[in-house]
Write a protein that holds these residues in place. Structure first.
Motif, PDB file in Angstrom:
ATOM      1  N   GLY A  91      56.999  32.428  21.721  1.00  0.00           N
ATOM      2  CA  GLY A  91      58.301  32.922  21.287  1.00  0.00           C
ATOM      3  C   GLY A  91      58.154  33.512  19.898  1.00  0.00           C
ATOM      4  N   PHE A  92      59.241  33.540  19.141  1.00  0.00           N
ATOM      5  CA  PHE A  92      59.258  34.096  17.792  1.00  0.00           C
ATOM      6  C   PHE A  92      59.598  32.989  16.805  1.00  0.00           C
ATOM      7  N   ILE A  93      58.826  32.845  15.742  1.00  0.00           N
ATOM      8  CA  ILE A  93      59.157  31.893  14.692  1.00  0.00           C
ATOM      9  C   ILE A  93      58.865  32.495  13.319  1.00  0.00           C
ATOM     10  N   GLY A  94      59.504  31.923  12.301  1.00  0.00           N
ATOM     11  CA  GLY A  94      59.271  32.415  10.954  1.00  0.00           C
ATOM     12  C   GLY A  94      59.700  31.408   9.899  1.00  0.00           C
ATOM     13  N   GLY A  95      59.163  31.550   8.706  1.00  0.00           N
ATOM     14  CA  GLY A  95      59.580  30.748   7.559  1.00  0.00           C
ATOM     15  C   GLY A  95      59.182  29.288   7.643  1.00  0.00           C
ATOM     16  N   ALA A  96      59.798  28.500   6.769  1.00  0.00           N
ATOM     17  CA  ALA A  96      59.491  27.074   6.694  1.00  0.00           C
ATOM     18  C   ALA A  96      59.864  26.346   7.978  1.00  0.00           C
ATOM     19  N   ASN A  97      60.972  26.745   8.595  1.00  0.00           N
ATOM     20  CA  ASN A  97      61.362  26.105   9.854  1.00  0.00           C
ATOM     21  C   ASN A  97      60.363  26.417  10.970  1.00  0.00           C
ATOM     22  N   LEU A 110      52.231  16.695  18.595  1.00  0.00           N
ATOM     23  CA  LEU A 110      52.347  16.285  19.995  1.00  0.00           C
ATOM     24  C   LEU A 110      51.195  16.783  20.854  1.00  0.00           C
ATOM     25  N   GLN A 111      50.280  17.542  20.234  1.00  0.00           N
ATOM     26  CA  GLN A 111      49.116  18.115  20.926  1.00  0.00           C
ATOM     27  C   GLN A 111      49.548  19.062  22.057  1.00  0.00           C
ATOM     28  N   ILE A 112      50.553  19.876  21.740  1.00  0.00           N
ATOM     29  CA  ILE A 112      51.032  20.902  22.670  1.00  0.00           C
ATOM     30  C   ILE A 112      50.522  22.261  22.204  1.00  0.00           C
ATOM     31  N   ARG A 113      49.881  22.980  23.104  1.00  0.00           N
ATOM     32  CA  ARG A 113      49.363  24.309  22.767  1.00  0.00           C
ATOM     33  C   ARG A 113      50.518  25.271  22.495  1.00  0.00           C
ATOM     34  N   HIS A 114      50.363  26.130  21.496  1.00  0.00           N
ATOM     35  CA  HIS A 114      51.396  27.123  21.193  1.00  0.00           C
ATOM     36  C   HIS A 114      50.755  28.386  20.647  1.00  0.00           C
ATOM     37  N   GLN A 115      51.432  29.499  20.859  1.00  0.00           N
ATOM     38  CA  GLN A 115      50.976  30.788  20.335  1.00  0.00           C
ATOM     39  C   GLN A 115      52.206  31.667  20.125  1.00  0.00           C
ATOM     40  N   PHE A 116      52.820  31.522  18.960  1.00  0.00           N
ATOM     41  CA  PHE A 116      54.046  32.240  18.633  1.00  0.00           C
ATOM     42  C   PHE A 116      53.743  33.549  17.909  1.00  0.00           C
ATOM     43  N   VAL A 117      54.714  34.445  17.937  1.00  0.00           N
ATOM     44  CA  VAL A 117      54.669  35.656  17.116  1.00  0.00           C
ATOM     45  C   VAL A 117      55.430  35.365  15.829  1.00  0.00           C
ATOM     46  N   GLU A 118      54.773  35.579  14.698  1.00  0.00           N
ATOM     47  CA  GLU A 118      55.395  35.337  13.393  1.00  0.00           C
ATOM     48  C   GLU A 118      56.288  36.514  13.012  1.00  0.00           C
ATOM     49  N   VAL A 119      57.487  36.198  12.521  1.00  0.00           N
ATOM     50  CA  VAL A 119      58.434  37.236  12.117  1.00  0.00           C
ATOM     51  C   VAL A 119      58.927  36.951  10.705  1.00  0.00           C
ATOM     52  N   ASP A 120      59.522  37.970  10.073  1.00  0.00           N
ATOM     53  CA  ASP A 120      60.158  37.765   8.772  1.00  0.00           C
ATOM     54  C   ASP A 120      61.434  36.952   8.965  1.00  0.00           C
ATOM     55  N   GLY A 121      61.836  36.273   7.918  1.00  0.00           N
ATOM     56  CA  GLY A 121      63.023  35.447   8.014  1.00  0.00           C
ATOM     57  C   GLY A 121      62.670  34.043   8.463  1.00  0.00           C
ATOM     58  N   ASN A 122      63.675  33.192   8.468  1.00  0.00           N
ATOM     59  CA  ASN A 122      63.474  31.778   8.752  1.00  0.00           C
ATOM     60  C   ASN A 122      64.072  31.416  10.108  1.00  0.00           C
ATOM     61  N   THR A 123      63.289  30.743  10.937  1.00  0.00           N
ATOM     62  CA  THR A 123      63.813  30.222  12.197  1.00  0.00           C
ATOM     63  C   THR A 123      65.066  29.397  11.933  1.00  0.00           C
ATOM     64  N   ARG A 124      65.999  29.443  12.846  1.00  0.00           N
ATOM     65  CA  ARG A 124      67.316  28.843  12.631  1.00  0.00           C
ATOM     66  C   ARG A 124      67.305  27.314  12.692  1.00  0.00           C
TER      67      ARG A 124
END
Length: 308
Positions: free
Chosen positions: A57-63, A74-88
């Motif tokens: 998905g999309f994530i950004g910032g400290a959140n 939790l040892q869950i694999r992830h591969q997010f796209v980094e975006v500007d701004g902070n996740t809500r």
């Protein structure tokens, strides 16, 4: 592997108060923070069931960093796209004899480049996935056809796609004929353009959707289980009797169960059984998007699917 997409994730924060008072200070000692969003609930439940899953998905910032660290823990694999701004943030205030007040932020606005970066990564992740789940709302900057694009790409690669969203993204998404959709009664009423009050009306609305070449449609009915339409047949899905503790996230858990069953090539009726059993397991837990693996076989055995 199952690929779980959360376009608009969040840091879920819950405050538990004895009472909630307006226009004054409310002090809270019971605070819980977790990686949230419907798709991440799906991800977590699949992982708890012992199956391979990758979150994107999309994530950004400290959140966004918090979410990655939580999934790493939790040892869950992830591969997010980094975006500007902070996740809500999504804030839930639990108060006054079971009442819940929610404050949901919108999250960052995405750009065309963000979408292009995601589509590029998505195509690569699909190579090692058999089933794709896509859940929840779309962030600002993505139009309602975003899920339609994802479904089309997945189908071209021969992947099963499960769509769980609402509003315009659902109306547009069904045009691409995903393999499975899971509207609740309110969402199905929105698609039908009127409030559905009888089971005959619900079935008629489902048949209307099935004309878009959607093989499986599951209408979640809360404590009453679900109505399933699979392979041209209707089924009543009856959950085991329980004392519900927290039904929030049960729809996401249902998606997780059906994704697992489809990824393992189980028969139609067992796909429906898995979905209902997983959703019921979530409802008996305090945590959202959580099941106990040791109870799976028991709840699967107690879930009924009856042709109607």
């Amino acid at each position: 592997m199952i690929l779980s997409i959360t376009p608009n994730p969040s840091v879920d924060i819950s405050y538990r108060l004895a009472s909630f008072r307006l226009n004054t200070v409310n002090r809270c000692s019971h605070v819980h923070k977790s990686a949230g969003g419907k798709g991440l609930n799906v991800t977590r439940v699949i992982h708890l069931a012992g199956r391979k899953v990758c979150a994107t998905g999309f994530i950004g910032g400290a959140n966004g960093q918090f979410i990655k660290e939580e999934l790493d823990r939790l040892q869950i694999r992830h591969q997010f796209v980094e975006v500007d701004g902070n996740t809500r943030n999504c804030i839930a205030i639990l108060h006054d004899e079971g009442m819940q007040t929610e404050i949901l932020e919108e999250g960052p606005r995405l750009t065309k480049r963000d979408e292009e970066n995601f589509l590029s990564q998505y195509c690569k992740l699909l190579d090692s996935a058999s089933v794709v789940t896509a859940s929840g709302s779309l962030p600002k900057g993505l139009d309602a056809t975003f899920y339609t694009k994802l479904i089309t790409i997945a189908k071209e690669k021969g992947k099963i796609f499960i769509l769980d969203t609402s509003g315009n993204p659902l109306k547009e998404g069904i045009k691409a004929s995903p393999f499975l959709i899971k509207p609740n009664l309110q969402e199905l009423s929105g698609l039908a353009g009127k409030k559905l009050q009888t089971m005959d009306e619900v079935k008629k609305a489902v048949l209307s959707l099935a004309r878009w070449n959607i093989p499986c449609i599951v209408v979640s009915l809360g404590k009453d289980g679900a109505l399933g339409y699979f392979g041209g047949k209707f089924y009543q899905i009856i959950p085991p009797k329980i004392q519900a503790v927290n039904p929030v996230g049960s729809g996401d858990s249902m998606v997780a169960g059906m994704a697992i069953a489809l990824s393992e090539g189980l028969p139609d009726q067992l796909v429906l059984v898995y979905g209902c059993a997983f959703g019921t397991l979530n409802a008996i837990e305090e945590k959202t998007g959580f099941i106990r693996r040791e109870l799976l076989n028991e709840f699967i055995g107690k879930t009924e699917v009856i042709p109607i």
